[in-house]
Design a protein around this motif. Structure first.
Motif, PDB file in Angstrom:
ATOM      1  N   LEU A 272     -28.530 -34.902 -28.629  1.00  0.00           N
ATOM      2  CA  LEU A 272     -27.402 -34.332 -27.727  1.00  0.00           C
ATOM      3  C   LEU A 272     -26.405 -33.119 -28.229  1.00  0.00           C
ATOM      4  CD1 LEU A 272     -25.952 -35.036 -25.049  1.00  0.00           C
ATOM      5  CD2 LEU A 272     -24.515 -36.838 -26.368  1.00  0.00           C
ATOM      6  N   GLN A 273     -26.360 -33.296 -29.618  1.00  0.00           N
ATOM      7  CA  GLN A 273     -25.333 -32.392 -30.056  1.00  0.00           C
ATOM      8  C   GLN A 273     -26.335 -30.851 -30.415  1.00  0.00           C
ATOM      9  OE1 GLN A 273     -22.036 -32.696 -30.441  1.00  0.00           O
ATOM     10  NE2 GLN A 273     -22.200 -34.645 -29.594  1.00  0.00           N
ATOM     11  N   GLN A 274     -27.332 -31.090 -30.587  1.00  0.00           N
ATOM     12  CA  GLN A 274     -27.928 -29.988 -30.865  1.00  0.00           C
ATOM     13  C   GLN A 274     -28.273 -29.340 -29.690  1.00  0.00           C
ATOM     14  OE1 GLN A 274     -31.631 -31.390 -33.149  1.00  0.00           O
ATOM     15  NE2 GLN A 274     -30.418 -31.973 -34.977  1.00  0.00           N
ATOM     16  N   LEU A 275     -28.685 -30.149 -28.590  1.00  0.00           N
ATOM     17  CA  LEU A 275     -28.966 -29.497 -27.339  1.00  0.00           C
ATOM     18  C   LEU A 275     -27.722 -28.871 -26.811  1.00  0.00           C
ATOM     19  CD1 LEU A 275     -30.894 -29.313 -25.016  1.00  0.00           C
ATOM     20  CD2 LEU A 275     -30.232 -31.300 -24.307  1.00  0.00           C
ATOM     21  N   LYS A 276     -26.742 -29.668 -26.976  1.00  0.00           N
ATOM     22  CA  LYS A 276     -25.383 -28.807 -26.533  1.00  0.00           C
ATOM     23  C   LYS A 276     -24.797 -27.578 -27.227  1.00  0.00           C
ATOM     24  CE  LYS A 276     -22.487 -32.909 -24.757  1.00  0.00           C
ATOM     25  NZ  LYS A 276     -21.273 -33.494 -25.141  1.00  0.00           N
ATOM     26  N   ALA A 277     -25.302 -27.583 -28.448  1.00  0.00           N
ATOM     27  CA  ALA A 277     -25.230 -26.335 -29.365  1.00  0.00           C
ATOM     28  C   ALA A 277     -26.078 -25.163 -28.920  1.00  0.00           C
ATOM     29  CB  ALA A 277     -25.277 -26.509 -30.747  1.00  0.00           C
ATOM     30  N   SER A 278     -27.399 -25.673 -28.505  1.00  0.00           N
ATOM     31  CA  SER A 278     -28.333 -24.539 -28.132  1.00  0.00           C
ATOM     32  C   SER A 278     -27.778 -23.888 -26.771  1.00  0.00           C
ATOM     33  CB  SER A 278     -29.623 -25.112 -28.144  1.00  0.00           C
ATOM     34  OG  SER A 278     -30.527 -24.174 -27.576  1.00  0.00           O
ATOM     35  N   LEU A 279     -27.555 -24.816 -25.938  1.00  0.00           N
ATOM     36  CA  LEU A 279     -26.974 -24.447 -24.660  1.00  0.00           C
ATOM     37  C   LEU A 279     -25.732 -23.658 -24.701  1.00  0.00           C
ATOM     38  CD1 LEU A 279     -27.831 -27.474 -22.537  1.00  0.00           C
ATOM     39  CD2 LEU A 279     -28.924 -25.277 -22.170  1.00  0.00           C
ATOM     40  N   ALA A 280     -24.828 -24.117 -25.470  1.00  0.00           N
ATOM     41  CA  ALA A 280     -23.354 -23.253 -25.619  1.00  0.00           C
ATOM     42  C   ALA A 280     -23.894 -21.784 -25.941  1.00  0.00           C
ATOM     43  CB  ALA A 280     -22.561 -24.135 -26.719  1.00  0.00           C
ATOM     44  N   PHE A 306     -14.117 -28.408 -25.866  1.00  0.00           N
ATOM     45  CA  PHE A 306     -15.436 -27.401 -26.072  1.00  0.00           C
ATOM     46  C   PHE A 306     -15.110 -26.456 -27.000  1.00  0.00           C
ATOM     47  CE2 PHE A 306     -17.482 -23.167 -24.823  1.00  0.00           C
ATOM     48  CZ  PHE A 306     -18.600 -23.460 -25.090  1.00  0.00           C
ATOM     49  N   THR A 307     -13.758 -25.961 -27.348  1.00  0.00           N
ATOM     50  CA  THR A 307     -13.329 -24.879 -28.372  1.00  0.00           C
ATOM     51  C   THR A 307     -13.752 -25.848 -29.937  1.00  0.00           C
ATOM     52  OG1 THR A 307     -12.209 -23.826 -26.982  1.00  0.00           O
ATOM     53  CG2 THR A 307     -11.594 -23.588 -29.480  1.00  0.00           C
ATOM     54  N   HIS A 308     -13.458 -26.915 -29.937  1.00  0.00           N
ATOM     55  CA  HIS A 308     -13.336 -27.692 -31.185  1.00  0.00           C
ATOM     56  C   HIS A 308     -15.067 -27.788 -31.539  1.00  0.00           C
ATOM     57  CE1 HIS A 308      -9.166 -28.396 -31.600  1.00  0.00           C
ATOM     58  NE2 HIS A 308      -9.040 -29.116 -30.466  1.00  0.00           N
ATOM     59  N   ALA A 309     -15.787 -28.040 -30.440  1.00  0.00           N
ATOM     60  CA  ALA A 309     -17.153 -28.410 -30.576  1.00  0.00           C
ATOM     61  C   ALA A 309     -17.759 -27.129 -31.124  1.00  0.00           C
ATOM     62  CB  ALA A 309     -17.810 -28.855 -29.572  1.00  0.00           C
ATOM     63  N   CYS A 310     -17.311 -25.794 -30.439  1.00  0.00           N
ATOM     64  CA  CYS A 310     -18.074 -24.600 -30.815  1.00  0.00           C
ATOM     65  C   CYS A 310     -17.753 -24.352 -32.195  1.00  0.00           C
ATOM     66  CB  CYS A 310     -17.619 -23.708 -29.938  1.00  0.00           C
ATOM     67  SG  CYS A 310     -18.353 -22.023 -29.832  1.00  0.00           S
ATOM     68  N   ARG A 311     -16.454 -24.581 -32.668  1.00  0.00           N
ATOM     69  CA  ARG A 311     -16.319 -24.127 -34.055  1.00  0.00           C
ATOM     70  C   ARG A 311     -17.136 -25.101 -34.956  1.00  0.00           C
ATOM     71  NH1 ARG A 311     -11.986 -21.082 -34.998  1.00  0.00           N
ATOM     72  NH2 ARG A 311     -10.272 -20.671 -33.433  1.00  0.00           N
ATOM     73  N   ARG A 312     -17.399 -26.291 -34.605  1.00  0.00           N
ATOM     74  CA  ARG A 312     -18.312 -27.018 -35.511  1.00  0.00           C
ATOM     75  C   ARG A 312     -19.412 -26.604 -35.499  1.00  0.00           C
ATOM     76  NH1 ARG A 312     -17.285 -31.390 -32.964  1.00  0.00           N
ATOM     77  NH2 ARG A 312     -19.321 -31.840 -31.871  1.00  0.00           N
ATOM     78  N   TRP A 313     -20.279 -26.042 -34.445  1.00  0.00           N
ATOM     79  CA  TRP A 313     -21.494 -25.723 -34.016  1.00  0.00           C
ATOM     80  C   TRP A 313     -21.702 -24.322 -34.800  1.00  0.00           C
ATOM     81  CZ3 TRP A 313     -21.185 -26.793 -28.419  1.00  0.00           C
ATOM     82  CH2 TRP A 313     -21.291 -28.506 -28.287  1.00  0.00           C
ATOM     83  N   THR A 314     -20.745 -23.485 -34.613  1.00  0.00           N
ATOM     84  CA  THR A 314     -21.052 -21.835 -34.925  1.00  0.00           C
ATOM     85  C   THR A 314     -19.833 -21.350 -35.909  1.00  0.00           C
ATOM     86  OG1 THR A 314     -19.547 -21.006 -33.424  1.00  0.00           O
ATOM     87  CG2 THR A 314     -21.747 -21.565 -32.788  1.00  0.00           C
ATOM     88  N   GLY A 315     -18.838 -22.128 -36.457  1.00  0.00           N
ATOM     89  CA  GLY A 315     -17.931 -21.710 -37.179  1.00  0.00           C
ATOM     90  C   GLY A 315     -17.023 -20.748 -36.357  1.00  0.00           C
ATOM     91  N   SER A 317     -14.798 -19.926 -32.544  1.00  0.00           N
ATOM     92  CA  SER A 317     -14.183 -20.457 -31.207  1.00  0.00           C
ATOM     93  C   SER A 317     -15.198 -19.640 -30.168  1.00  0.00           C
ATOM     94  CB  SER A 317     -12.699 -19.804 -30.871  1.00  0.00           C
ATOM     95  OG  SER A 317     -12.670 -18.550 -30.716  1.00  0.00           O
ATOM     96  N   PRO A 318     -15.027 -19.996 -28.986  1.00  0.00           N
ATOM     97  CA  PRO A 318     -16.098 -19.538 -27.715  1.00  0.00           C
ATOM     98  C   PRO A 318     -15.870 -18.189 -27.819  1.00  0.00           C
ATOM     99  CG  PRO A 318     -15.399 -21.638 -26.900  1.00  0.00           C
ATOM    100  CD  PRO A 318     -14.722 -21.461 -28.230  1.00  0.00           C
ATOM    101  N   ARG A 319     -14.460 -17.682 -27.705  1.00  0.00           N
ATOM    102  CA  ARG A 319     -14.152 -16.268 -27.556  1.00  0.00           C
ATOM    103  C   ARG A 319     -14.626 -15.430 -28.825  1.00  0.00           C
ATOM    104  NH1 ARG A 319     -10.500 -19.152 -24.746  1.00  0.00           N
ATOM    105  NH2 ARG A 319      -9.981 -18.163 -22.679  1.00  0.00           N
ATOM    106  N   GLU A 320     -14.358 -15.965 -29.874  1.00  0.00           N
ATOM    107  CA  GLU A 320     -14.644 -15.462 -31.039  1.00  0.00           C
ATOM    108  C   GLU A 320     -16.292 -15.167 -31.088  1.00  0.00           C
ATOM    109  OE1 GLU A 320     -11.237 -16.995 -34.099  1.00  0.00           O
ATOM    110  OE2 GLU A 320     -13.094 -17.994 -34.063  1.00  0.00           O
ATOM    111  N   PHE A 321     -17.075 -16.052 -30.852  1.00  0.00           N
ATOM    112  CA  PHE A 321     -18.534 -15.957 -30.896  1.00  0.00           C
ATOM    113  C   PHE A 321     -19.080 -14.994 -30.003  1.00  0.00           C
ATOM    114  CE2 PHE A 321     -22.755 -17.178 -29.279  1.00  0.00           C
ATOM    115  CZ  PHE A 321     -23.396 -17.282 -30.470  1.00  0.00           C
ATOM    116  N   ARG A 322     -18.104 -14.526 -28.771  1.00  0.00           N
ATOM    117  CA  ARG A 322     -18.633 -13.814 -27.943  1.00  0.00           C
ATOM    118  C   ARG A 322     -18.603 -12.319 -28.369  1.00  0.00           C
ATOM    119  NH1 ARG A 322     -17.494 -15.715 -21.755  1.00  0.00           N
ATOM    120  NH2 ARG A 322     -19.567 -16.311 -21.135  1.00  0.00           N
ATOM    121  N   LEU A 323     -17.348 -12.301 -28.941  1.00  0.00           N
ATOM    122  CA  LEU A 323     -17.007 -10.906 -29.556  1.00  0.00           C
ATOM    123  C   LEU A 323     -18.024 -10.565 -30.554  1.00  0.00           C
ATOM    124  CD1 LEU A 323     -12.958 -11.182 -29.466  1.00  0.00           C
ATOM    125  CD2 LEU A 323     -14.467  -9.859 -28.200  1.00  0.00           C
ATOM    126  N   SER A 324     -18.421 -11.377 -31.282  1.00  0.00           N
ATOM    127  CA  SER A 324     -19.394 -11.016 -32.410  1.00  0.00           C
ATOM    128  C   SER A 324     -20.825 -11.000 -32.099  1.00  0.00           C
ATOM    129  CB  SER A 324     -19.215 -12.226 -33.530  1.00  0.00           C
ATOM    130  OG  SER A 324     -19.790 -13.709 -32.964  1.00  0.00           O
TER     131      SER A 324
END
Length: 325
Positions: A272-280, A306-315, A317-324
């Motif tokens: 479940l967590q890996q699937l959510k991370a991949s889809l995110a 979602f922001t907390h989970a995204c930090r856990r998956w990618t290190g 936040s969603p906005r930071e991930f998009r910018l990078s």
């Protein structure tokens, strides 16, 4: 589909080798027309080709334009049937001849339905191939019945935030992206429509050939895990991606589901967590998709969760991930 995409890339002057090697394919494999390519590599290549061409409607465009006869035996065994319903039944039985991962299930009724599903392939990893298949099946059905009809409805599991209007010309207005299943609803009474190329004698010959060609596919390693992933995906937006609900969809108890996953070295929560991370990551790469919508699609009640989970998956936040990215 892979070879159609390769032709498009060559026309655009894009180097093939990096894209092919990135998914485990070679130019020699592509240039041998009779050589079968694995469905998983095809899905990965189509996604890479779409990105290289900057065309997120690649599967749709390829399906619009290719010669239906390139479907080979599957096309001809459908074409020689007596009615559209019979042709769709044959598609359901013999689709593995063309693509070993796609399962077609024909449901007869006042409004016939053709459901598409994957065996041994994670559904969430694909968009281009499924869109190609849906458009191709509508094109084949129109050509064989000599009727320019629109499906009564179409449902696709994946989410498409833009480009939806292009589909209306082929599929009509009742199209749902982010649905529970991939399926095409056909017009009332269409199963009885006669086919222009019906040929009983040729049909018998082709059916025999199709039966001999069909064969039995090999069981992929980790196939049950993939079945669980495919069951989870449509449940995420509704907050129903729970072990008991997934087990029920797969026709077993929660304990049986857990035991079978352990046999493949996995747990439900890990999947479940890996699937959510991949889809995110996939959703965040689409700059037009609002973060609040992504949170909902992944089953989060609040964007902050979602922001907390995204930090856990990618290190990030969603906005930071998009910018990078």
């Amino acid at each position: 589909m892979t070879r159609l995409a390769v032709d498009r890339l060559r026309q655009a002057g894009i180097k093939l080798q990096p894209l092919l090697s990135g998914v485990g394919l070679t130019v020699d494999q592509i240039d041998e027309p009779e050589r079968r390519l694995s469905a998983s590599k095809q899905i990965a290549f189509l996604e890479a080709a779409a990105e290289a061409l900057n065309d997120n409607l690649l599967g749709f465009r390829l399906a619009e334009q290719f010669d239906l006869r390139e479907l080979g035996l599957l096309y001809y065994v459908m074409a020689t049937a007596d009615t559209l319903g019979d042709a769709l039944k044959r598609a359901s039985r013999y689709s593995r001849i063309t693509n070993e991962a796609i399962i077609l299930e024909y449901r007869e009724g006042r409004e016939p339905v053709l459901r598409l599903a994957y065996a041994g392939i994670p559904r969430h990893a694909d968009r281009q191939q499924m869109e190609f298949c849906v458009i191709a099946m509508v094109r084949v059905s129109r050509a064989l019945s000599a009727r320019r009809f629109f499906p009564s409805r179409v449902s696709l599991v994946h989410v498409r935030p833009k480009g939806n209007a292009r589909f209306a010309g082929w599929l009509g207005k009742d199209i749902e992206f982010g649905g529970d299943t991939d399926e095409i609803g056909f017009p009332h009474g269409s199963s009885e429509w006669p086919l222009a190329a019906a040929d009983p004698r040729l049909s018998r010959i082709l059916l025999k050939t199709a039966e001999e060609t069909l064969g039995v596919p090999k069981k992929d390693r980790g196939a049950f895990r993939i079945a669980v992933e495919n069951a989870i995906c449509p449940l995420l937006p509704h907050g129903q991606a729970k072990v008991d609900v997934v087990a029920q969809k797969l026709g077993m108890s929660g304990r049986t589901l857990a035991r079978r996953l352990v046999e493949e070295g996995a747990t439900f929560n890990d999947i479940l967590q890996q699937l959510k991370a991949s889809l995110a990551i996939r959703y965040l790469e689409d700059q037009d998709m609002p973060i609040s919508e992504i949170a909902w699609l992944l089953g989060f009640e609040e964007a902050s969760s979602f922001t907390h989970a995204c930090r856990r998956w990618t290190g990030k936040s969603p906005r930071e991930f998009r910018l990078s990215s």
